[in-house]
Structure formats: C-alpha cells, structure tokens
Write a protein that holds these residues in place. Structure first.
Motif, PDB file in Angstrom:
ATOM      1  N   VAL A 249      -5.204   9.174   4.649  1.00 44.88           N
ATOM      2  CA  VAL A 249      -5.365   7.739   5.354  1.00 44.88           C
ATOM      3  C   VAL A 249      -6.312   6.744   4.384  1.00 44.88           C
ATOM      4  O   VAL A 249      -7.056   7.201   3.776  1.00 44.88           O
ATOM      5  N   ALA A 250      -6.241   5.314   4.387  1.00 42.66           N
ATOM      6  CA  ALA A 250      -6.898   4.544   3.983  1.00 42.66           C
ATOM      7  C   ALA A 250      -7.272   3.181   4.895  1.00 42.66           C
ATOM      8  O   ALA A 250      -6.289   2.735   5.442  1.00 42.66           O
TER       9      ALA A 250
ATOM     10  N   TYR B 191     -12.218   0.766  -0.117  1.00 46.39           N
ATOM     11  CA  TYR B 191     -11.448   1.402   1.113  1.00 46.39           C
ATOM     12  C   TYR B 191     -12.314   2.976   1.278  1.00 46.39           C
ATOM     13  O   TYR B 191     -12.316   3.584   0.207  1.00 46.39           O
ATOM     14  N   ALA B 192     -12.621   3.172   2.414  1.00 43.14           N
ATOM     15  CA  ALA B 192     -12.621   4.526   2.905  1.00 43.14           C
ATOM     16  C   ALA B 192     -11.464   5.172   2.853  1.00 43.14           C
ATOM     17  O   ALA B 192     -10.327   4.613   2.951  1.00 43.14           O
ATOM     18  N   MET B 193     -11.650   6.458   2.623  1.00 41.38           N
ATOM     19  CA  MET B 193     -10.346   7.537   2.625  1.00 41.38           C
ATOM     20  C   MET B 193     -10.489   8.574   3.342  1.00 41.38           C
ATOM     21  O   MET B 193     -11.564   8.949   3.652  1.00 41.38           O
TER      22      MET B 193
ATOM     23  N   TYR C  63      -6.926   3.509  11.602  1.00 40.64           N
ATOM     24  CA  TYR C  63      -6.363   3.516  10.167  1.00 40.64           C
ATOM     25  C   TYR C  63      -5.074   2.798  10.098  1.00 40.64           C
ATOM     26  O   TYR C  63      -4.027   3.377  10.719  1.00 40.64           O
ATOM     27  N   ARG C  64      -4.990   1.809   9.401  1.00 41.91           N
ATOM     28  CA  ARG C  64      -3.619   1.126   9.165  1.00 41.91           C
ATOM     29  C   ARG C  64      -2.690   2.031   8.119  1.00 41.91           C
ATOM     30  O   ARG C  64      -1.337   1.949   8.217  1.00 41.91           O
TER      31      ARG C  64
ATOM     32  N   VAL D 296       0.841  -1.385   0.025  1.00 36.10           N
ATOM     33  CA  VAL D 296       0.064  -0.098  -0.071  1.00 36.10           C
ATOM     34  C   VAL D 296       0.883   1.320  -0.023  1.00 36.10           C
ATOM     35  O   VAL D 296       1.690   1.271   0.762  1.00 36.10           O
ATOM     36  N   GLN D 297       0.706   2.257  -0.889  1.00 38.26           N
ATOM     37  CA  GLN D 297       1.153   3.361  -0.975  1.00 38.26           C
ATOM     38  C   GLN D 297       0.375   4.513  -0.882  1.00 38.26           C
ATOM     39  O   GLN D 297      -0.787   4.477  -1.754  1.00 38.26           O
ATOM     40  N   LEU D 298       0.508   5.760  -0.306  1.00 37.48           N
ATOM     41  CA  LEU D 298      -0.293   6.732  -0.203  1.00 37.48           C
ATOM     42  C   LEU D 298       0.366   7.970  -0.312  1.00 37.48           C
ATOM     43  O   LEU D 298       1.286   8.310   0.611  1.00 37.48           O
ATOM     44  N   VAL D 299       0.554   8.803  -1.440  1.00 36.87           N
ATOM     45  CA  VAL D 299       1.431   9.944  -1.616  1.00 36.87           C
ATOM     46  C   VAL D 299       0.560  11.185  -1.780  1.00 36.87           C
ATOM     47  O   VAL D 299      -0.095  11.377  -2.733  1.00 36.87           O
ATOM     48  N   GLU D 300       0.864  12.001  -0.889  1.00 45.26           N
ATOM     49  CA  GLU D 300       0.108  13.382  -0.984  1.00 45.26           C
ATOM     50  C   GLU D 300       0.857  14.397  -1.720  1.00 45.26           C
ATOM     51  O   GLU D 300       2.201  14.264  -1.717  1.00 45.26           O
TER      52      GLU D 300
END
Length: 122
Positions: free
Chosen positions: A97-98, A32-34, A109-110, A2-6
């Motif tokens: 977050v997700a 997934y909720a965000m 949130y993991r 999992v990657q989240l990039v802001e």
C-alpha cells in the motif's frame, strides 16, 4: 496512474524465509509512506508493517515483530518485506500500500497492489 506491483510470494516451510517486493510507479515515491497488509482466507485484512517516506520510522504488528522487516529504496521506487522464521499463521495474500498518511488502518490507504500469495506449510 499509480501502480503497485508485488512479487516474491510463494510456498515456504515453517521456519523458512521469503522476501516480498513492491515496485511503485505513477507518483513521487519519496513523498509517500509505504506499507504491507495481509488477508488470510476467511479473515479480515490486517496490518503488517509500515515505513515512513524517508525510511527512518517503521511500525509492525505485534504478531510479526522481530521476524519481519520492512525497508525501502527511494532511488529504485521499491519497498520490500523480509520475512524470517515464518509460521503457518503467516499464510495470507500480502498487499503493498501507499499514501500520504502514516497509519495502521487499511481504510486510510488509497493505493493498493494486486497482492502476492504466501503459503507457509510443510
């Protein structure tokens, strides 16, 4: 993985606008909720906004209602936060977050992004 990039943070004057983006990968985005949380210097992390998997339900912190809007594009695996009428107290690092939960508690949130800095100052 999992990657989240802001992206999209920066310096803005009071009353101005910014749009934050979060690009997600490594999971089935539409399941997934965000959400967005923020943390100001010397303060605890706080809830900002969340949106459900389909984009039909969103919740906001009282401090940002009417000024910030969360949205998502499932076809693009992105979530955004439109920030209008910004105030100095909005200054913080903003985190995407997700997870497969739909709560306002950060501990639930993991998956977290690295954060993007928003500074509201004249």
């Amino acid at each position: 993985q999992v990657q989240l990039v802001e992206s999209g943070g920066g310096l803005v004057q009071p009353g101005g606008s910014l749009r934050l983006f979060c690009a997600a990968s490594g999971f089935t985005f539409s399941n997934y909720a965000m959400g967005w949380f923020r943390q100001a210097p010397g303060q605890e992390r706080e809830f900002v906004a969340i949106i459900n998997w389909s984009g039909t339900i969103a919740y906001y912190a009282d401090s940002v209602k009417g000024r910030l809007t969360i949205s998502r594009a499932n076809a693009e695996n992105t979530v955004s936060l439109q920030m209008n009428s910004l105030k100095p107290e909005d200054t913080a690092v903003y985190y995407c977050v997700a997870d497969q939960v739909f709560t306002m508690r950060s501990d639930d949130y993991r998956y977290w992004g690295q954060g993007t800095q928003v500074i509201v100052s004249s």
